[in-house]
Design an enzyme around this catalytic site. Structure first.
Site, PDB file in Angstrom:
ATOM      1  N   SER A 108      -2.239   0.657   8.414  1.00 11.83           N
ATOM      2  CA  SER A 108      -3.196   1.550   7.744  1.00 11.83           C
ATOM      3  C   SER A 108      -3.007   3.010   8.115  1.00 11.83           C
ATOM      4  CB  SER A 108      -4.633   1.129   8.044  1.00 11.83           C
ATOM      5  OG  SER A 108      -4.938  -0.081   7.404  1.00 11.83           O
ATOM      6  N   GLU A 150      -0.077   4.424   6.191  1.00  9.19           N
ATOM      7  CA  GLU A 150      -0.356   4.510   4.758  1.00  9.19           C
ATOM      8  C   GLU A 150      -1.310   5.661   4.436  1.00  9.19           C
ATOM      9  OE1 GLU A 150       0.258  -0.280   4.729  1.00  9.19           O
ATOM     10  OE2 GLU A 150      -1.745   0.588   4.864  1.00  9.19           O
ATOM     11  N   HIS A 189       1.569  15.781 -13.139  1.00  7.55           N
ATOM     12  CA  HIS A 189       0.595  16.836 -13.439  1.00  7.55           C
ATOM     13  C   HIS A 189       1.206  18.226 -13.253  1.00  7.55           C
ATOM     14  CE1 HIS A 189      -2.851  13.836 -12.466  1.00  7.55           C
ATOM     15  NE2 HIS A 189      -2.548  13.813 -13.753  1.00  7.55           N
ATOM     16  N   ARG A 245       0.815  -1.219   0.000  1.00  6.41           N
ATOM     17  CA  ARG A 245       0.000   0.000   0.000  1.00  6.41           C
ATOM     18  C   ARG A 245       0.846   1.266   0.000  1.00  6.41           C
ATOM     19  NH1 ARG A 245      -5.554  -0.339   2.814  1.00  6.41           N
ATOM     20  NH2 ARG A 245      -4.743   1.398   4.010  1.00  6.41           N
ATOM     21  N   SER A 246       2.017   1.222   0.609  1.00  6.46           N
ATOM     22  CA  SER A 246       2.920   2.381   0.563  1.00  6.46           C
ATOM     23  C   SER A 246       3.344   2.649  -0.876  1.00  6.46           C
ATOM     24  CB  SER A 246       4.155   2.141   1.429  1.00  6.46           C
ATOM     25  OG  SER A 246       3.788   2.021   2.786  1.00  6.46           O
ATOM     26  N   ASP A 301       0.044  14.534  -0.548  1.00  8.20           N
ATOM     27  CA  ASP A 301      -0.827  15.575  -1.116  1.00  8.20           C
ATOM     28  C   ASP A 301      -0.463  16.954  -0.572  1.00  8.20           C
ATOM     29  OD1 ASP A 301      -2.223  13.947  -2.852  1.00  8.20           O
ATOM     30  OD2 ASP A 301      -3.998  13.762  -1.577  1.00  8.20           O
ATOM     31  N   SER A 322       8.452   3.705   3.379  1.00  9.62           N
ATOM     32  CA  SER A 322       8.545   2.422   4.080  1.00  9.62           C
ATOM     33  C   SER A 322       8.316   2.643   5.565  1.00  9.62           C
ATOM     34  CB  SER A 322       9.931   1.795   3.855  1.00  9.62           C
ATOM     35  OG  SER A 322      10.072   0.615   4.630  1.00  9.62           O
ATOM     36  N   GLY A 323       7.231   2.101   6.062  1.00  8.85           N
ATOM     37  CA  GLY A 323       6.941   2.246   7.486  1.00  8.85           C
ATOM     38  C   GLY A 323       8.079   1.732   8.345  1.00  8.85           C
ATOM     39  N   SER A 324       8.515   0.530   8.054  1.00 13.20           N
ATOM     40  CA  SER A 324       9.577  -0.091   8.864  1.00 13.20           C
ATOM     41  C   SER A 324      10.965   0.411   8.502  1.00 13.20           C
ATOM     42  CB  SER A 324       9.554  -1.609   8.683  1.00 13.20           C
ATOM     43  OG  SER A 324       9.977  -1.967   7.370  1.00 13.20           O
ATOM     44  N   GLY A 325      11.150   0.782   7.228  1.00 12.61           N
ATOM     45  CA  GLY A 325      12.486   1.150   6.760  1.00 12.61           C
ATOM     46  C   GLY A 325      13.404  -0.046   6.638  1.00 12.61           C
ATOM     47  N   GLU A 326      12.832  -1.241   6.668  1.00 18.03           N
ATOM     48  CA  GLU A 326      13.623  -2.475   6.643  1.00 18.03           C
ATOM     49  C   GLU A 326      13.216  -3.435   5.529  1.00 18.03           C
ATOM     50  OE1 GLU A 326      16.269  -2.833   8.360  1.00 18.03           O
ATOM     51  OE2 GLU A 326      16.022  -1.311   9.917  1.00 18.03           O
ATOM     52  N   THR A 327      12.278  -3.081   4.684  1.00 23.17           N
ATOM     53  CA  THR A 327      11.853  -3.963   3.605  1.00 23.17           C
ATOM     54  C   THR A 327      13.065  -4.271   2.720  1.00 23.17           C
ATOM     55  OG1 THR A 327       9.664  -2.948   3.677  1.00 23.17           O
ATOM     56  CG2 THR A 327      10.203  -4.244   1.702  1.00 23.17           C
ATOM     57  N   ARG A 347       0.736  13.025  -9.392  1.00 23.30           N
ATOM     58  CA  ARG A 347       0.530  14.451  -9.163  1.00 23.30           C
ATOM     59  C   ARG A 347       1.765  15.262  -9.558  1.00 23.30           C
ATOM     60  NH1 ARG A 347      -4.197  14.153  -9.690  1.00 23.30           N
ATOM     61  NH2 ARG A 347      -5.696  14.211  -7.994  1.00 23.30           N
TER      62      ARG A 347
END
Length: 185
Positions: A149, A152, A60, A46-47, A160, A86-91, A57
Site C-alpha cells: 500500500s 502504491e 488531459h 493497484r500499481s 501527480d 512495479s514494486g518488485s520489478g519482477e512481475t 492526466r
C-alpha cells in the site's frame, strides 16, 4: 486505534516517502515523457490502477498516452516511452513486456522499489520509490499498512507530481486541461 488515527499515520508515512525520491530520477522520467512520440503505461493490480490515472492526466494535457492491454492501444514504436510501475520489478508479465519494449528500441522506464530487479536492470530510466514489498520481508521502509500500500499510494502521488512538472514545462494550467475532460456524462 481509530480510523482517523490510521489516516494520520498513513499521511505521516507519505510525507516521509516524498522526501526520499531523487529529483534527478524524476526529471529523467519527465524529459522522457516530453521527448516521446507516444507514452505507454503498465502495472499489475493497484500499481496498474495508479498507472491508468497517470495516463488519464497525460491525456488531459494533450499528450498521447496509452494503457497497455486496452483495446485501443496501438503498437509500441522506437520513438515511444514505456513506463512500468512495479514494486518488485519482477512481475513476470511486466518483465516480458519490458523485454519486448527493449527489443523494439523504445525507451523503457520503471518506477519501482527495486532498481536492482530484472525490469530495473533493463530500464533506461529508473525511479526508485520508497515502500515495502507485498510480503514486507526485509523491507527497508517500515509501514503500518498492508502489503504494498505505501508504494502504491506514493506512486499515485509521485505521478501527480510528475503531471505538475509536465504542466509547468509545457505552460499548461488546470483550465486548459479541463477542456479535454470527458463531457458526455
Amino acid at each position: 486505534m481509530q480510523t482517523t488515527q490510521y489516516l494520520t499515520e498513513i499521511i505521516k508515512e507519505l510525507q516521509q516517502t516524498g522526501t526520499l525520491i531523487l529529483d534527478e530520477e524524476a526529471e529523467k522520467l519527465v524529459n522522457g515523457v516530453l521527448e516521446a512520440k507516444k507514452i505507454f503505461v503498465a502495472g499489475a493490480g493497484r500499481s496498474g490502477l495508479m498507472s491508468k490515472s497517470f495516463a488519464m492526466r497525460m491525456m488531459h494535457m494533450g499528450l498521447d498516452p496509452y494503457v497497455v492491454g486496452e483495446t485501443v492501444t496501438p503498437n509500441l514504436e522506437k520513438d515511444d516511452i514505456f513506463i512500468i510501475a512495479s514494486g518488485s520489478g519482477e512481475t513476470k508479465s511486466l518483465v516480458s513486456m519490458a523485454q519486448k519494449a527493449k527489443s523494439i528500441g523504445a525507451t523503457l522506464a520503471v518506477v519501482t522499489i527495486s532498481p536492482e530487479s530484472t525490469i530495473g536492470q533493463l530500464a533506461d530510466v529508473v525511479v526508485k520509490l520508497p515502500g515495502s514489498p507485498k510480503d514486507q520481508e526485509g523491507a527497508q521502509y517500515k509501514t503500518i499498512q498492508p502489503m504494498a500500500s505505501l508504494f502504491e499510494q506514493t506512486l499515485l502521488l509521485f505521478y501527480d507530481a510528475v503531471i505538475l512538472r509536465l504542466m509547468e514545462k509545457k505552460g499548461l494550467d488546470s483550465t486548459t486541461m479541463f477542456s479535454r475532460h470527458a463531457n458526455l456524462e
